[in-house]
Design an enzyme around this catalytic site. Structure first.
Site, PDB file in Angstrom:
ATOM      1  N   HIS A  73       0.865  -1.191   0.000  1.00 44.14           N
ATOM      2  CA  HIS A  73       0.000   0.000   0.000  1.00 44.14           C
ATOM      3  C   HIS A  73       0.895   1.232   0.000  1.00 44.14           C
ATOM      4  O   HIS A  73       1.213   1.794   1.046  1.00 44.14           O
ATOM      5  CB  HIS A  73      -0.917  -0.029   1.226  1.00 44.14           C
ATOM      6  CG  HIS A  73      -1.986   1.028   1.227  1.00 44.14           C
ATOM      7  ND1 HIS A  73      -3.192   0.861   1.874  1.00 44.14           N
ATOM      8  CD2 HIS A  73      -2.040   2.265   0.663  1.00 44.14           C
ATOM      9  CE1 HIS A  73      -3.931   1.955   1.728  1.00 44.14           C
ATOM     10  NE2 HIS A  73      -3.243   2.831   0.999  1.00 44.14           N
ATOM     11  N   GLU A  94     -11.514   3.135   5.935  1.00 39.57           N
ATOM     12  CA  GLU A  94     -10.549   4.059   6.553  1.00 39.57           C
ATOM     13  C   GLU A  94     -11.386   5.165   7.185  1.00 39.57           C
ATOM     14  O   GLU A  94     -11.658   5.149   8.376  1.00 39.57           O
ATOM     15  CB  GLU A  94      -9.572   4.615   5.519  1.00 39.57           C
ATOM     16  CG  GLU A  94      -8.578   5.609   6.085  1.00 39.57           C
ATOM     17  CD  GLU A  94      -7.831   6.388   4.994  1.00 39.57           C
ATOM     18  OE1 GLU A  94      -6.830   7.026   5.347  1.00 39.57           O
ATOM     19  OE2 GLU A  94      -8.250   6.378   3.823  1.00 39.57           O
ATOM     20  N   HIS A 134       1.280   4.767  -2.448  1.00 36.53           N
ATOM     21  CA  HIS A 134       0.904   5.618  -3.590  1.00 36.53           C
ATOM     22  C   HIS A 134       2.177   6.315  -4.065  1.00 36.53           C
ATOM     23  O   HIS A 134       2.768   7.095  -3.310  1.00 36.53           O
ATOM     24  CB  HIS A 134      -0.137   6.648  -3.159  1.00 36.53           C
ATOM     25  CG  HIS A 134      -1.414   6.042  -2.679  1.00 36.53           C
ATOM     26  ND1 HIS A 134      -2.459   5.749  -3.523  1.00 36.53           N
ATOM     27  CD2 HIS A 134      -1.801   5.627  -1.437  1.00 36.53           C
ATOM     28  CE1 HIS A 134      -3.442   5.201  -2.829  1.00 36.53           C
ATOM     29  NE2 HIS A 134      -3.064   5.118  -1.555  1.00 36.53           N
ATOM     30  N   ASP A 184       1.589   4.000   2.812  1.00 37.53           N
ATOM     31  CA  ASP A 184       0.544   4.822   2.191  1.00 37.53           C
ATOM     32  C   ASP A 184       1.136   5.969   1.361  1.00 37.53           C
ATOM     33  O   ASP A 184       1.430   5.800   0.182  1.00 37.53           O
ATOM     34  CB  ASP A 184      -0.413   5.340   3.258  1.00 37.53           C
ATOM     35  CG  ASP A 184      -1.778   5.723   2.711  1.00 37.53           C
ATOM     36  OD1 ASP A 184      -1.991   5.603   1.494  1.00 37.53           O
ATOM     37  OD2 ASP A 184      -2.645   6.133   3.508  1.00 37.53           O
ATOM     38  N   ASP A 185       1.276   7.141   1.969  1.00 36.15           N
ATOM     39  CA  ASP A 185       1.852   8.322   1.312  1.00 36.15           C
ATOM     40  C   ASP A 185       2.991   8.830   2.189  1.00 36.15           C
ATOM     41  O   ASP A 185       2.846   9.816   2.922  1.00 36.15           O
ATOM     42  CB  ASP A 185       0.790   9.407   1.131  1.00 36.15           C
ATOM     43  CG  ASP A 185      -0.349   8.958   0.236  1.00 36.15           C
ATOM     44  OD1 ASP A 185      -0.214   9.070  -0.985  1.00 36.15           O
ATOM     45  OD2 ASP A 185      -1.365   8.473   0.778  1.00 36.15           O
ATOM     46  N   HIS A 206      -9.547   0.709  -1.601  1.00 35.40           N
ATOM     47  CA  HIS A 206      -9.540   1.368  -0.301  1.00 35.40           C
ATOM     48  C   HIS A 206     -10.960   1.280   0.270  1.00 35.40           C
ATOM     49  O   HIS A 206     -11.938   1.592  -0.414  1.00 35.40           O
ATOM     50  CB  HIS A 206      -9.177   2.844  -0.451  1.00 35.40           C
ATOM     51  CG  HIS A 206      -7.727   3.101  -0.715  1.00 35.40           C
ATOM     52  ND1 HIS A 206      -7.018   2.456  -1.684  1.00 35.40           N
ATOM     53  CD2 HIS A 206      -6.854   3.966  -0.116  1.00 35.40           C
ATOM     54  CE1 HIS A 206      -5.767   2.907  -1.676  1.00 35.40           C
ATOM     55  NE2 HIS A 206      -5.642   3.822  -0.740  1.00 35.40           N
TER      56      HIS A 206
END
Length: 338
Positions: free
Chosen positions: A19, A198, A21, A276-277, A195
């Site tokens: 996961h 969340e 991005h 994630d980011d 996704h």
């Protein structure tokens, strides 16, 4: 504080990242370098000012600055440089395999050709020190027709990505909005993830599984609110790609000590740890592991389970998967007893 032995274990153990991005790995320094290279003006006077703007109150406040950062990506070399920087960092964190999300709509909407985006990212993956695959995500705040158009644009490049996903603003954009495009992607032989759970409710996880037929849930931390859903996820061995630092940064949990990663594992769910980011949320994969293990009652046995889960949940070929799992077992065979 995390003891040194456990810190060394979580940092040094072989792992997969499922996961990430790629646009969310754009560090402020690279944003400014690409802006200068491409003569793009930014709303922030310095790297420091941009980094200080990374104080988010929710998912949307993050997305606003995320899309602004992506505006500096214009050429194939830009996408290559961004991806190569992430892969180098992942390698340093003992990542053996990464499955990387990319958002073509973020770029095609700005006039950047689809092929520029995917060719730059894919070429960096071929040159990487680790194994890497691509998953093309649809932006859920846009329409399904736009997603279908993106899938059509992707047809000549089916050899360069392995699956499709669903990201961006979750609340108000349930998975069933994208039923047709996921059916089409499935018919093309692509792997399916989304996704869900969340900021969105557990119902979104249920519809991602039942309507979109996804094989993996990205985030999924709110599943524990629905015991029936938990049993379904456990029975079907659906992996959850959990992102601890992201969950704190976006206020899904107020502090890491409240995160439910240990509870997910205790429930028998195939949770994994991911970043994630990372440029925006304060850390790459090892920083996520360290933060979670510092705050939660997790030990070396949980570390081994999370490492094994990451490879078991990946979309790599069975023979390669067995080799990575054997590497995990060999690593932990050399870990001294606590």
């Amino acid at each position: 504080m995390l003891n040194e032995q456990l810190r060394n274990i979580v940092q040094g153990m072989p792992k997969a990242e499922l996961h990430i991005h790629i646009e969310g790995s754009l560090e402020p320094e690279l944003i400014f370098a690409l802006a200068q290279r491409n003569s793009v003006s930014l709303a922030y006077p310095s790297v420091e000012a941009l980094r200080q703007a990374y104080a988010f109150t929710d998912l949307q406040s993050f997305l606003d600055i995320y899309y602004a950062g992506a505006s500096v990506l214009l050429t194939e070399q830009d996408f290559y440089d961004m991806t190569a920087a992430y892969l180098k960092r992942a390698h340093a964190d003992s990542v053996r395999h990464a499955e990387i999300f990319f958002d073509p709509q973020t770029h095609t909407a700005r006039g950047v050709p689809f092929e520029t985006v995917i060719n730059g990212i894919w070429r960096a993956c071929q040159d990487a020190p680790i194994s890497a695959s691509l998953i093309m995500c649809f932006l859920r705040h846009l329409s399904e027709d736009e997603a279908l158009d993106t899938l059509e644009q992707a047809q000549p490049f089916l050899d360069k990505f392995i699956g499709v996903g669903l990201d961006s603003s979750e609340v108000g954009h349930p998975p069933e909005k994208f039923r047709r495009v996921f059916e089409r992607a499935r018919a093309l032989g692509l792997r399916l993830v989304a996704h869900a759970g969340e900021e969105g409710p557990p119902d979104y996880i249920t519809s991602a599984l039942e309507v979109l037929n996804v094989e993996r849930i990205d985030h999924g931390v709110r599943c524990l609110e629905d015991p029936v859903l938990v049993e379904c996820i456990k029975r079907e061995q659906i992996a959850l790609t959990v992102c601890p630092l992201s969950n704190i940064k976006l206020r899904v949990f107020d502090v890491m000590g409240e995160h439910n990663l240990r509870k997910l594992l205790d429930a028998g769910l195939k949770a994994t740890v991911n970043s994630d980011d990372p440029a925006y949320f304060g850390g790459y994969i090892n920083q996520n592991f360290v933060a979670a293990f510092e705050a939660l009652p997790l030990d070396a046995s949980h570390a081994k389970q999370l490492a094994r889960n990451s490879f078991e949940a990946s979309f790599i070929e069975p023979e390669q998967k067995r080799a990575f799992l054997a590497e995990v077992d060999a690593f932990f065979a050399n870990v001294p007893a606590a």
